[in-house]
Design an enzyme around this catalytic site. Structure first.
Site, PDB file in Angstrom:
ATOM      1  N   ASN A 136     -10.259   1.222   1.587  1.00  0.00           N
ATOM      2  CA  ASN A 136      -8.807   1.193   1.426  1.00  0.00           C
ATOM      3  C   ASN A 136      -8.485   0.801  -0.017  1.00  0.00           C
ATOM      4  O   ASN A 136      -8.709  -0.342  -0.408  1.00  0.00           O
ATOM      5  CB  ASN A 136      -8.229   0.182   2.424  1.00  0.00           C
TER       6      ASN A 136
ATOM      7  N   HIS B  23      -2.517   7.695   4.300  1.00  0.00           N
ATOM      8  CA  HIS B  23      -3.102   6.517   3.644  1.00  0.00           C
ATOM      9  C   HIS B  23      -4.481   6.278   4.256  1.00  0.00           C
ATOM     10  O   HIS B  23      -4.651   6.297   5.478  1.00  0.00           O
ATOM     11  CB  HIS B  23      -2.183   5.318   3.871  1.00  0.00           C
TER      12      HIS B  23
ATOM     13  N   CYS C  30       0.828  -1.217   0.000  1.00  0.00           N
ATOM     14  CA  CYS C  30       0.000   0.000   0.000  1.00  0.00           C
ATOM     15  C   CYS C  30       0.853   1.254   0.000  1.00  0.00           C
ATOM     16  O   CYS C  30       0.342   2.352  -0.198  1.00  0.00           O
ATOM     17  CB  CYS C  30      -0.903   0.019   1.218  1.00  0.00           C
TER      18      CYS C  30
HETATM   19  N1  ACO Z   1     -18.442  -7.556  10.471  1.00  0.00           N
HETATM   20  C1  ACO Z   1     -18.752  -7.983  11.709  1.00  0.00           C
HETATM   21  N2  ACO Z   1     -17.868  -8.529  12.554  1.00  0.00           N
HETATM   22  C2  ACO Z   1     -16.605  -8.659  12.102  1.00  0.00           C
HETATM   23  C3  ACO Z   1     -16.208  -8.251  10.820  1.00  0.00           C
HETATM   24  C4  ACO Z   1     -17.188  -7.679   9.987  1.00  0.00           C
HETATM   25  N3  ACO Z   1     -16.913  -7.237   8.757  1.00  0.00           N
HETATM   26  N4  ACO Z   1     -14.890  -8.508  10.664  1.00  0.00           N
HETATM   27  C5  ACO Z   1     -14.463  -9.063  11.822  1.00  0.00           C
HETATM   28  N5  ACO Z   1     -15.500  -9.159  12.681  1.00  0.00           N
HETATM   29  C6  ACO Z   1     -15.498  -9.686  14.030  1.00  0.00           C
HETATM   30  C7  ACO Z   1     -14.356 -10.618  14.313  1.00  0.00           C
HETATM   31  O1  ACO Z   1     -14.678 -11.914  13.890  1.00  0.00           O
HETATM   32  C8  ACO Z   1     -14.212 -10.507  15.820  1.00  0.00           C
HETATM   33  O2  ACO Z   1     -15.196 -11.343  16.390  1.00  0.00           O
HETATM   34  P1  ACO Z   1     -14.827 -12.234  17.699  1.00  0.00           P
HETATM   35  O3  ACO Z   1     -14.423 -11.220  18.754  1.00  0.00           O
HETATM   36  O4  ACO Z   1     -16.094 -12.932  17.951  1.00  0.00           O
HETATM   37  O5  ACO Z   1     -13.693 -13.101  17.260  1.00  0.00           O
HETATM   38  C9  ACO Z   1     -14.633  -9.073  16.121  1.00  0.00           C
HETATM   39  O6  ACO Z   1     -15.322  -8.610  14.953  1.00  0.00           O
HETATM   40  C10 ACO Z   1     -13.484  -8.128  16.422  1.00  0.00           C
HETATM   41  O7  ACO Z   1     -12.467  -8.306  15.488  1.00  0.00           O
HETATM   42  P2  ACO Z   1     -11.155  -7.459  15.606  1.00  0.00           P
HETATM   43  O8  ACO Z   1     -10.193  -7.946  14.565  1.00  0.00           O
HETATM   44  O9  ACO Z   1     -10.679  -7.379  17.034  1.00  0.00           O
HETATM   45  O10 ACO Z   1     -11.676  -5.987  15.214  1.00  0.00           O
HETATM   46  P3  ACO Z   1     -10.861  -4.673  15.218  1.00  0.00           P
HETATM   47  O11 ACO Z   1     -11.430  -3.715  16.175  1.00  0.00           O
HETATM   48  O12 ACO Z   1      -9.371  -4.925  15.284  1.00  0.00           O
HETATM   49  O13 ACO Z   1     -11.141  -4.116  13.756  1.00  0.00           O
HETATM   50  C11 ACO Z   1     -10.134  -4.087  11.589  1.00  0.00           C
HETATM   51  C12 ACO Z   1     -10.820  -4.921  12.654  1.00  0.00           C
HETATM   52  C13 ACO Z   1     -11.093  -3.014  11.100  1.00  0.00           C
HETATM   53  C14 ACO Z   1      -9.731  -5.015  10.444  1.00  0.00           C
HETATM   54  C15 ACO Z   1      -8.877  -3.432  12.203  1.00  0.00           C
HETATM   55  O14 ACO Z   1      -8.107  -4.389  12.879  1.00  0.00           O
HETATM   56  C16 ACO Z   1      -8.019  -2.755  11.170  1.00  0.00           C
HETATM   57  O15 ACO Z   1      -8.392  -1.757  10.589  1.00  0.00           O
HETATM   58  N6  ACO Z   1      -6.799  -3.279  10.963  1.00  0.00           N
HETATM   59  C17 ACO Z   1      -5.882  -2.661  10.029  1.00  0.00           C
HETATM   60  C18 ACO Z   1      -6.212  -3.171   8.689  1.00  0.00           C
HETATM   61  C19 ACO Z   1      -5.503  -2.396   7.656  1.00  0.00           C
HETATM   62  O16 ACO Z   1      -5.357  -1.192   7.733  1.00  0.00           O
HETATM   63  N7  ACO Z   1      -5.082  -3.127   6.653  1.00  0.00           N
HETATM   64  C20 ACO Z   1      -4.548  -2.572   5.534  1.00  0.00           C
HETATM   65  C21 ACO Z   1      -3.147  -2.130   5.712  1.00  0.00           C
HETATM   66  S1  ACO Z   1      -2.314  -2.643   4.337  1.00  0.00           S
HETATM   67  C22 ACO Z   1      -3.108  -1.945   3.111  1.00  0.00           C
HETATM   68  O17 ACO Z   1      -3.470  -0.778   3.190  1.00  0.00           O
HETATM   69  C23 ACO Z   1      -3.437  -2.816   1.960  1.00  0.00           C
END
Ligand code: ACO
Length: 331
Positions: free
Chosen positions: A284, A254, A114
């Site tokens: 994203n 980003h 990214c």
């Molecule tokens: N809808 C509903 N529930 C969901 C979803 C969804 N779409 N996705 C995950 N969950 C659930 C999970 O299963 C988990 O359930 P559990 O507690 O029963 O196991 C719960 O939600 C919490 O999941 P977490 O991973 O703890 O959620 P978090 O608050 O960390 O948010 C997110 C997740 C949005 C993916 C966050 O971690 C994030 O933004 N990470 C960075 C991702 C990123 O920026 N990636 C790209 C960088 S590289 C690039 O740009 C290509």
């Protein structure tokens, strides 16, 4: 030779017509608009049509950037395509773009996840600063939807497609890129990975059955890395440019997740109206995200001549990249 730098002299974007909303996703996977907006700030994203790809979207953005710079394709000295989702393993998407715009010059792909577009800003501007080129076309385009498993709610709600392009042009060193940082930590390479289809694990029936031709991501760990990196990289490039934090006029981060941007905002103690955000409308878009945000910030009247602009990206690799740029053209 007089010291020189490179500035952004032309810019353009392209996003596909099809909009995929959170309500649409609610019908596809077990998710909710509430979960997606509170965890990421994303409300909708664009999805490429069947005849679109990274090169076709990149070409549309490049044509607009050339027009804004008052150049023809034949005026370009080098084409860099910055993308994690090229049309093919080979040939380079840069070559497809080079041919389509009628450029007669070198072309290559730059893949730093990214961060590819901001890496490209550094590579292109350094080649200009060294005296090798006058006009470099840099395209950041991504077709992430082709690599999403739309049954995996942990990834498919986050990403979208689009393209942005800039023409980098030689300028007086008072303008253009004033400082930069490129970073990588390959120890985190498995945190976001497309496991199959490369030379380490060529595509087979088994890799397809396992869904290993899709993006796999350890969201939580990437989140921690991103919140640590975005604000601190902005601080370092501003400091290298000799700017205090309150001398940054516009910050283009980003667009991965609103919470990551808000964490950087707190760290930098920067008013939110200096930070451009459009993750709500595009999700994203990886390498397209910084140019998409930058061009919308220009169109919104936020970026003007003589301002100090900081752009920072992070992601797959793991990688990060930041640029401090003094805007040198009238908008
Ligand atoms: N809808 C509903 N529930 C969901 C979803 C969804 N779409 N996705 C995950 N969950 C659930 C999970 O299963 C988990 O359930 P559990 O507690 O029963 O196991 C719960 O939600 C919490 O999941 P977490 O991973 O703890 O959620 P978090 O608050 O960390 O948010 C997110 C997740 C949005 C993916 C966050 O971690 C994030 O933004 N990470 C960075 C991702 C990123 O920026 N990636 C790209 C960088 S590289 C690039 O740009 C290509």
């Amino acid at each position: 030779m007089k010291p020189r730098s490179a500035q952004i002299a032309g810019w353009g974007t392209y996003v596909p017509e099809r909009v995929l909303t959170n309500a649409d996703l609610e019908r596809m996977v077990d998710t909710s608009d509430e979960w997606i907006t509170t965890r990421s700030g994303i409300r909708e994203r664009r999805i490429a049509g069947p005849d679109e790809s990274t090169s076709t979207m990149g070409i549309r953005a490049a044509e607009k950037a050339l027009c804004r710079a008052g150049l023809k394709g034949s005026d370009i000295d080098l084409v860099i395509s910055a993308s994690a989702t090229p049309d093919y393993m080979f040939p380079a998407t840069g070559c497809l773009i080079q041919d389509a715009i009628g450029a007669k010059c070198g072309a290559f792909d730059l893949e730093a996840g990214c961060s590819s577009f901001v890496y490209g800003l550094v590579v292109g501007s350094q080649m200009i600063a060294a005296g090798g080129y006058e006009n470099v076309l840099l395209v950041g385009a991504e077709t992430l939807s082709r690599f999403m498993d739309y049954t995996d709610r942990s990834t498919c709600v986050l990403f979208g497609d689009g393209a942005g392009a800039v023409v980098l042009r030689a300028c007086d060193d008072a303008y253009g890129v004033q400082a930069f940082e490129l970073g990588a930590d390959g120890a985190g390479c498995e945190l976001i990975i497309l496991p199959a289809g490369g030379s380490a694990r060529p595509a087979t029936e088994e890799t397809v059955r396992a869904g290993d031709h899709y993006v796999h991501m350890a969201g939580n760990q990437v989140f921690k890395f991103a919140t640590m990196t975005l604000g601190s990289c902005a601080e370092r490039v501003a400091s290298k440019a000799g700017w205090k934090l309150d001398e940054i006029d516009v910050f283009i981060p980003h667009q991965a997740n609103l919470r990551i941007i808000e964490a950087a905002q707190k760290r930098l103690e920067m008013p939110m109206d200096k930070i451009f955000v459009n993750v709500d409308r595009y999700g994203n878009t990886s390498s397209a995200s910084v140019p998409l945000a930058m061009v919308e910030a220009i169109d919104a009247g936020l970026i003007r001549k003589d301002q100090n602009i900081v752009m920072v990206a992070f992601g797959v690799g793991l990688t990060w990249a930041g640029v401090a740029m003094r805007w040198g053209v009238d908008v």
